[in-house]
Motif scaffolding. Structure first.
Motif: not given
Length: 141
Positions: A71-80, A94-100, A104-113
């Protein structure tokens, strides 16, 4: 069968989030996941403030991030941000970040307790979270 609940939100990449080449520094994607998780929580009635009002916090115990495109400065990204249902006393996203362009720019996962504000780990679903899962159709009454 596990049910998934998704919410999409947008962020605009700020100058301070970029390296000298104008590309988002890799460590900021975890912050973008949090932005998506907070938007999910506000939208679906399970925000951090709601958790705190019920005497709980939800620290992250695991995070994963895979980079595909910049992603670059000024991009509007969508976070799913997608909540992955689990019978355990934890929250999995689970996450997907999409560029304009919608790539798909990035994917990921977090676990919280669930941790009581006094510091005790909850091994069972807190009542407020159980009620939320019922409201969302994840648990039968």
């Amino acid at each position: 069968m596990n049910k998934e609940i998704t919410h999409s939100s947008e962020i605009r990449v700020r100058f301070a989030e970029c390296d000298p080449l104008g590309i988002v520094w890799h460590g900021n994607y975890i912050q973008f996941f949090e932005d998506g998780r907070e938007a999910f929580g506000r939208h679906h009635g399970i925000s951090y403030l709601h958790q705190k009002a019920n005497n709980f916090s939800t620290p992250i115990v695991s995070s994963k991030c895979e980079h595909r495109l910049p992603l670059r400065y000024g991009d509007v990204a969508t976070i799913k941000a997608t909540y992955i249902d689990s019978p355990a006393a934890k929250m999995i996203f689970k996450y997907e970040i999409l560029n304009p362009e919608g790539n798909v720019v990035c994917t990921g996962e977090t676990v919280q307790v669930f941790v009581e504000l006094e510091g005790n780990l909850s091994l069972i679903l807190p009542d407020f979270f159980r009620q939320w899962k019922i409201k969302m159709g994840l648990l039968n009454v």
